[in-house]
Each structure stands twice: as C-alpha cells, then as structure tokens.
Design a protein around this motif. Structure first.
Motif, PDB file in Angstrom:
ATOM      1  N   ALA A 207      16.777  10.675 -17.937  1.00  0.00           N
ATOM      2  CA  ALA A 207      17.579   9.480 -17.664  1.00  0.00           C
ATOM      3  C   ALA A 207      17.541   9.073 -16.198  1.00  0.00           C
ATOM      4  CB  ALA A 207      19.025   9.716 -18.094  1.00  0.00           C
ATOM      5  N   LEU A 208      16.912   9.878 -15.343  1.00  0.00           N
ATOM      6  CA  LEU A 208      16.842   9.569 -13.916  1.00  0.00           C
ATOM      7  C   LEU A 208      15.521   8.890 -13.595  1.00  0.00           C
ATOM      8  CD1 LEU A 208      18.262  12.682 -12.008  1.00  0.00           C
ATOM      9  CD2 LEU A 208      19.178  10.358 -11.965  1.00  0.00           C
ATOM     10  N   PRO A 209      15.522   7.876 -12.736  1.00  0.00           N
ATOM     11  CA  PRO A 209      14.279   7.201 -12.344  1.00  0.00           C
ATOM     12  C   PRO A 209      13.531   8.020 -11.276  1.00  0.00           C
ATOM     13  CG  PRO A 209      16.136   6.140 -11.280  1.00  0.00           C
ATOM     14  CD  PRO A 209      16.714   7.210 -12.166  1.00  0.00           C
ATOM     15  N   VAL A 210      13.149   9.237 -11.634  1.00  0.00           N
ATOM     16  CA  VAL A 210      12.453  10.164 -10.744  1.00  0.00           C
ATOM     17  C   VAL A 210      11.143  10.553 -11.416  1.00  0.00           C
ATOM     18  CG1 VAL A 210      12.529  12.495  -9.764  1.00  0.00           C
ATOM     19  CG2 VAL A 210      14.563  11.041  -9.678  1.00  0.00           C
ATOM     20  N   ASP A 211      10.056  10.535 -10.667  1.00  0.00           N
ATOM     21  CA  ASP A 211       8.741  10.853 -11.226  1.00  0.00           C
ATOM     22  C   ASP A 211       8.327  12.298 -10.979  1.00  0.00           C
ATOM     23  OD1 ASP A 211       8.164   8.089 -12.055  1.00  0.00           O
ATOM     24  OD2 ASP A 211       8.147   7.691  -9.901  1.00  0.00           O
ATOM     25  N   TYR A 212       8.739  12.859  -9.852  1.00  0.00           N
ATOM     26  CA  TYR A 212       8.408  14.237  -9.478  1.00  0.00           C
ATOM     27  C   TYR A 212       9.660  14.869  -8.870  1.00  0.00           C
ATOM     28  CZ  TYR A 212       3.744  12.123  -9.633  1.00  0.00           C
ATOM     29  OH  TYR A 212       2.631  11.438 -10.027  1.00  0.00           O
ATOM     30  N   LEU A 213       9.890  16.143  -9.181  1.00  0.00           N
ATOM     31  CA  LEU A 213      11.084  16.810  -8.660  1.00  0.00           C
ATOM     32  C   LEU A 213      10.794  18.296  -8.472  1.00  0.00           C
ATOM     33  CD1 LEU A 213      14.745  16.193  -9.479  1.00  0.00           C
ATOM     34  CD2 LEU A 213      13.877  18.497  -9.942  1.00  0.00           C
ATOM     35  N   SER A 214      11.181  18.826  -7.301  1.00  0.00           N
ATOM     36  CA  SER A 214      10.935  20.228  -6.958  1.00  0.00           C
ATOM     37  C   SER A 214      12.227  21.026  -7.028  1.00  0.00           C
ATOM     38  CB  SER A 214      10.366  20.337  -5.540  1.00  0.00           C
ATOM     39  OG  SER A 214       9.229  19.529  -5.378  1.00  0.00           O
ATOM     40  N   PHE A 215      12.121  22.281  -7.499  1.00  0.00           N
ATOM     41  CA  PHE A 215      13.281  23.164  -7.482  1.00  0.00           C
ATOM     42  C   PHE A 215      12.819  24.613  -7.372  1.00  0.00           C
ATOM     43  CE2 PHE A 215      12.225  22.433 -11.920  1.00  0.00           C
ATOM     44  CZ  PHE A 215      12.410  23.654 -12.559  1.00  0.00           C
ATOM     45  N   SER A 216      13.793  25.504  -7.146  1.00  0.00           N
ATOM     46  CA  SER A 216      13.499  26.896  -6.814  1.00  0.00           C
ATOM     47  C   SER A 216      14.417  27.834  -7.584  1.00  0.00           C
ATOM     48  CB  SER A 216      13.692  27.101  -5.306  1.00  0.00           C
ATOM     49  OG  SER A 216      13.526  28.457  -4.941  1.00  0.00           O
ATOM     50  N   GLY A 217      13.979  29.091  -7.750  1.00  0.00           N
ATOM     51  CA  GLY A 217      14.780  30.071  -8.473  1.00  0.00           C
ATOM     52  C   GLY A 217      15.850  30.745  -7.652  1.00  0.00           C
TER      53      GLY A 217
ATOM     54  N   ASP B 174       0.810  -1.219   0.000  1.00  0.00           N
ATOM     55  CA  ASP B 174       0.000   0.000   0.000  1.00  0.00           C
ATOM     56  C   ASP B 174       0.846   1.274   0.000  1.00  0.00           C
ATOM     57  OD1 ASP B 174       0.974  -0.391   2.569  1.00  0.00           O
ATOM     58  OD2 ASP B 174      -0.832   0.364   3.558  1.00  0.00           O
ATOM     59  N   THR B 175       2.157   1.162  -0.300  1.00  0.00           N
ATOM     60  CA  THR B 175       3.010   2.352  -0.389  1.00  0.00           C
ATOM     61  C   THR B 175       2.638   3.136  -1.639  1.00  0.00           C
ATOM     62  OG1 THR B 175       4.848   1.235   0.728  1.00  0.00           O
ATOM     63  CG2 THR B 175       5.360   3.240  -0.494  1.00  0.00           C
ATOM     64  N   ALA B 176       2.179   4.367  -1.430  1.00  0.00           N
ATOM     65  CA  ALA B 176       1.707   5.185  -2.548  1.00  0.00           C
ATOM     66  C   ALA B 176       2.788   6.070  -3.137  1.00  0.00           C
ATOM     67  CB  ALA B 176       0.527   6.046  -2.087  1.00  0.00           C
ATOM     68  N   LEU B 177       3.705   6.537  -2.291  1.00  0.00           N
ATOM     69  CA  LEU B 177       4.702   7.519  -2.731  1.00  0.00           C
ATOM     70  C   LEU B 177       5.905   7.488  -1.805  1.00  0.00           C
ATOM     71  CD1 LEU B 177       5.258  10.044  -4.635  1.00  0.00           C
ATOM     72  CD2 LEU B 177       4.320  11.436  -2.776  1.00  0.00           C
ATOM     73  N   VAL B 178       7.077   7.721  -2.374  1.00  0.00           N
ATOM     74  CA  VAL B 178       8.309   7.905  -1.603  1.00  0.00           C
ATOM     75  C   VAL B 178       8.862   9.281  -1.943  1.00  0.00           C
ATOM     76  CG1 VAL B 178      10.678   7.117  -1.240  1.00  0.00           C
ATOM     77  CG2 VAL B 178       8.833   5.439  -1.522  1.00  0.00           C
ATOM     78  N   SER B 179       9.241  10.051  -0.913  1.00  0.00           N
ATOM     79  CA  SER B 179       9.851  11.372  -1.118  1.00  0.00           C
ATOM     80  C   SER B 179      11.167  11.431  -0.359  1.00  0.00           C
ATOM     81  CB  SER B 179       8.915  12.479  -0.630  1.00  0.00           C
ATOM     82  OG  SER B 179       9.475  13.753  -0.881  1.00  0.00           O
TER      83      SER B 179
ATOM     84  N   LEU C 110       5.880   5.334  -6.998  1.00  0.00           N
ATOM     85  CA  LEU C 110       6.203   6.679  -7.472  1.00  0.00           C
ATOM     86  C   LEU C 110       7.221   7.343  -6.552  1.00  0.00           C
ATOM     87  CD1 LEU C 110       2.636   7.863  -8.505  1.00  0.00           C
ATOM     88  CD2 LEU C 110       4.521   7.242 -10.034  1.00  0.00           C
ATOM     89  N   PHE C 111       8.087   8.192  -7.152  1.00  0.00           N
ATOM     90  CA  PHE C 111       9.236   8.746  -6.449  1.00  0.00           C
ATOM     91  C   PHE C 111       9.288  10.258  -6.639  1.00  0.00           C
ATOM     92  CE2 PHE C 111      14.192   8.569  -6.221  1.00  0.00           C
ATOM     93  CZ  PHE C 111      14.153   8.956  -4.884  1.00  0.00           C
ATOM     94  N   HIS C 112       9.231  10.991  -5.522  1.00  0.00           N
ATOM     95  CA  HIS C 112       9.398  12.449  -5.537  1.00  0.00           C
ATOM     96  C   HIS C 112      10.733  12.812  -4.912  1.00  0.00           C
ATOM     97  CE1 HIS C 112       9.173  16.403  -3.392  1.00  0.00           C
ATOM     98  NE2 HIS C 112       8.903  16.769  -4.618  1.00  0.00           N
ATOM     99  N   VAL C 113      11.386  13.824  -5.492  1.00  0.00           N
ATOM    100  CA  VAL C 113      12.692  14.279  -5.002  1.00  0.00           C
ATOM    101  C   VAL C 113      12.670  15.789  -4.810  1.00  0.00           C
ATOM    102  CG1 VAL C 113      15.125  14.572  -5.655  1.00  0.00           C
ATOM    103  CG2 VAL C 113      13.979  12.385  -6.044  1.00  0.00           C
ATOM    104  N   ASP C 114      13.086  16.233  -3.641  1.00  0.00           N
ATOM    105  CA  ASP C 114      13.333  17.654  -3.370  1.00  0.00           C
ATOM    106  C   ASP C 114      14.770  17.932  -3.809  1.00  0.00           C
ATOM    107  OD1 ASP C 114      14.086  20.094  -2.266  1.00  0.00           O
ATOM    108  OD2 ASP C 114      13.195  19.721  -0.312  1.00  0.00           O
TER     109      ASP C 114
END
Length: 418
Positions: free
Chosen positions: A222-232, A172-177, A204-208
């Motif tokens: 090329a990275l096995p990442v589904d979601y990724l956050s970044f800032s200006g 039942d693991t929905a997401l890893v961050s 699914l995999f989220h990365v900060d």
C-alpha cells in the motif's frame, strides 16, 4: 544465559524487566550500579525466541539451500518459509525480498546496482542531507563517476518538504533515495506523501527503513515505495543479515556480489540461512507486539525528554517534539559546550550506554552533519547524545539518566570545554 528482557509464558507479549538484576554487565564500567542500555538504534539484544529458532540451522539442519539432497531441500524449505514470514510481516510478496549481508549492502545494492540500469533515463539522483553513510557514500561515489546528485535540504526538525522534492525533479532524474526514520535525530519522513509525488512523475523511489521496520506499521503493498532496505540486528535479530525489497515490475539492480546466482542473481553467495531464519522470526515478533511496544516506547520517550529538560534546562532537543513524527524510542539532545563523545564516555562510567550519533561513525570526533543540516551550529552539532530506548528499558532507567546527567553536564559547563 542472562537476558535483558523477559516474556510471558505464552510468548505473545514482550514484558520489560521490572527488576534489572539479570542485565548483563557491560564490557567496561566503573559504576557499582546496575547497567542501563539505551543504544538500541545501534544494535539490539537477540530475542531468545529468535536464538531458539536459529539454533537448528547451525547444527543438525546445516544444509546448503542450493543442494539437491535431503539436507539441501530442508534448508531450501526453511529459506522459502522465512521469505514468506517476512513478506507477511511487511505486506508484500515473498518474491519481492532479496537477502543481503545487512542494510549497508542493501542500500549499496539499491544505489550502485540501479545506476547502470537507470542511466539510459538519466544520470541524476536525488537524496537528502541527512542520509545514513550507507546511502551518502555510494551517492558520492556516483558523483565521482559523472552522475549529478541533488542533496535536498531539511527543515529545523529534519523534514524534507514535498515542494523542495518537486522542485529538484528533472526529466533525467533516475532515482530518489530518502531515509524513512533518521538514525540520529529520529525524524520520520512522510513516505506516503513523498512517494505519491514521485509516482505521479514516474520516478523510482528507494527508502532506507532500517530504523522503522519492526517499530512502525508498514504495509509495502500500500506504500508508494519501489525499493526498501532493512536489517536484522535492529529488531532483536542477528547481525550480518538484511534485505532489499524490490516491488514487482521494478527494474532489478545489477548484482554487486557475483557468483553462484543465488537470490535470482541479484546477490550471489550461499545464503546465511540461520541469519535469515532469525531475521524472519525477529520481525514476526516485532509486528505481533507493535500495538503494545510502540506506545510503551513513546511513553518512555516523553518521560525521558521531560526528565532531561528538567534536569538540564539548557539541553537542546534535536528532531521533532511530536512523537508521532519520531522513531519510537529515539531521543536526541545537544548539551553544549560539552562534546558528545566525552559525555558518552562519562555516562558509560556510570553504567549508562548511549551514543553520540550514528554507530557507524561513533569513533570519529566531528560535528554531526545531520544536526548541522538542521541549521544548528558546529558547537551544538558536536555536543550530541542519542538515547535510543528498547524492550529492556523502564521508567526507572529514565529516572537514572535524569539523576546522573546533570552532574556530568555541569562539569563541562563549569570548565567551559571538555
């Protein structure tokens, strides 16, 4: 306008200032010497070419990208061009980038926005004990709503082991961050290895990636990442702008900001066009200079670690000693029995700007939970100072720190307390 770094005439390579006379004075300092800014993990000065790119969108090109007239079309073209520039820099498709007000919103969008979408699979999340508050807080909120969250431990250098991640996975693991480069101690996780493991289990995999975008080479396709956050504002761009990358084919998060349907209704609100243009230009500049600036920062890192350990033999380095496993420019020490906040204030009086930890919590006097997660004592976790180097820093700045620091630390050692 004085700027803390300069460029060669063709703007192709960033050149650190040799002479520091043009550095702007800090808002409060009693030091007669020229200031040294070593808090680039908190924020960075605006690249002058970024400012130049942004100015038209505050002035004559002020249109709303949603408008149909000429001003709107011109703004929409700039929005599309910026999205393409960011996609080129990150190695992804422009349609995979969704603009937000910053990385905090992008992180919240990924965690809270995906909760309703993924709950049919399960209500179990996995994250780590060393996440930024922008991940930890929404995870805690979901816990209060009945979700289960596994907080992965880290080793003495701050690394998540693939074995512990594998052991934590459930049907039942929905997401890893998992944070890529830690904002305090600088540990860089092996996202390739962790993401491949999760992909094999269809999780699914989220990365900060706030601290690593623009500092380390990233090709998202090329990275096995589904979601990724970044800032200006961490990459010599403006504040108030960030983005969430969503790999094509992955579920879109439910909007946390609703209204006019901008960003495919993932994040409504009139786009911060000047900020978007600025962030795109800033990341483009960082990527262009990556092969020069990253090794330069790593060289300064090595000098600073050596200088601090020679000057203060009892100093404790937090995070990995191997600089290839550390965010470029990040150096994090503990100086017990002093309290980190007191050291920061005394260094500021000497004209040196550093941090006692995450900028988001620097006003809160409490032990670093990140350092405690490494297995270190509360006394060590209270005595932390983060030096984060950037474009304007030089070897002379490192020597300045090494000269000033022992006198400050020794005052607390003699007293036995701050």
């Amino acid at each position: 306008m004085s700027l803390p770094f300069a460029y060669n005439k063709n703007h192709s390579t960033i050149r650190p200032f040799e002479a520091s006379k043009n550095r702007p004075a800090p808002c409060m300092t009693l030091s007669p010497q020229l200031p040294v800014y070593m808090d680039h993990a908190a924020t960075t000065p605006l690249d002058p070419l970024v400012l130049e790119a942004m100015l038209p969108y505050w002035q004559e090109r002020f249109g709303n990208p949603s408008s149909l007239h000429r001003w709107g079309r011109e703004a929409r073209q700039a929005l599309q061009a910026s999205r393409q520039t960011l996609a080129n820099a990150l190695g992804c498709q422009p349609g995979e980038i969704y603009f937000t007000s910053g990385a905090t919103e992008a992180n919240n969008l990924a965690i809270l926005g995906l909760g309703p979408v993924l709950k049919s699979k399960g209500r179990h999340l996995i994250t780590t004990q060393i996440e930024h508050a922008a991940i930890a807080s929404p995870c805690q909120w979901l816990e209060s709503q009945g979700w289960e969250v596994t907080w992965l431990p880290v080793d003495a250098e701050g690394f998540v082991s693939p074995e512990s991640l594998l052991a934590a996975l459930r049907p039942d693991t929905a997401l890893v961050s998992i944070i890529h480069g830690n904002n305090e101690i600088g540990t860089v996780q092996d996202i390739q290895k962790l993401g491949a493991l999760l992909g094999a289990h269809n999780v699914l995999f989220h990365v900060d990636a706030v601290q690593t975008v623009g500092k380390l080479p990233l090709t998202l396709s090329a990275l096995p990442v589904d979601y990724l956050s970044f800032s200006g504002h961490k990459i010599y761009g403006p504040k108030g702008i960030g983005a969430l990358y969503v790999r094509e084919g992955c579920p879109l998060p439910v909007a946390q900001v609703m209204g006019g349907g901008q960003e495919l209704s993932v994040r409504s609100g009139t786009e911060n066009l000047a900020g978007i243009v600025g962030m795109a230009k800033a990341l483009e500049r960082c990527v262009q200079n990556l092969s020069v600036e990253t090794p330069r920062l790593q060289d300064l890192q090595a000098q600073l670690i050596q200088a601090v350990e020679l000057a203060v033999p009892d100093a404790i380095l937090n995070g990995p000693r191997n600089l290839t496993q550390r965010v470029p420019g990040n150096v994090h020490f503990s100086f017990p029995p002093a309290e980190g906040e007191a050291l920061v204030l005394h260094l500021d009086l000497k004209g040196i700007a550093v941090s006692s930890g995450s900028a988001c919590h620097s006003a809160v006097i409490e032990p670093s939970r990140v350092v405690q997660a490494l297995g270190k004592s509360e006394a060590i976790a209270k005595a932390t100072v983060r030096f984060s180097l950037g474009r304007d820093n030089t070897a002379a700045d490192v020597q300045r720190v090494a000269t000033v620091l022992p006198g400050i630390v020794n005052r607390f050692i003699k007293k036995g307390n701050p």
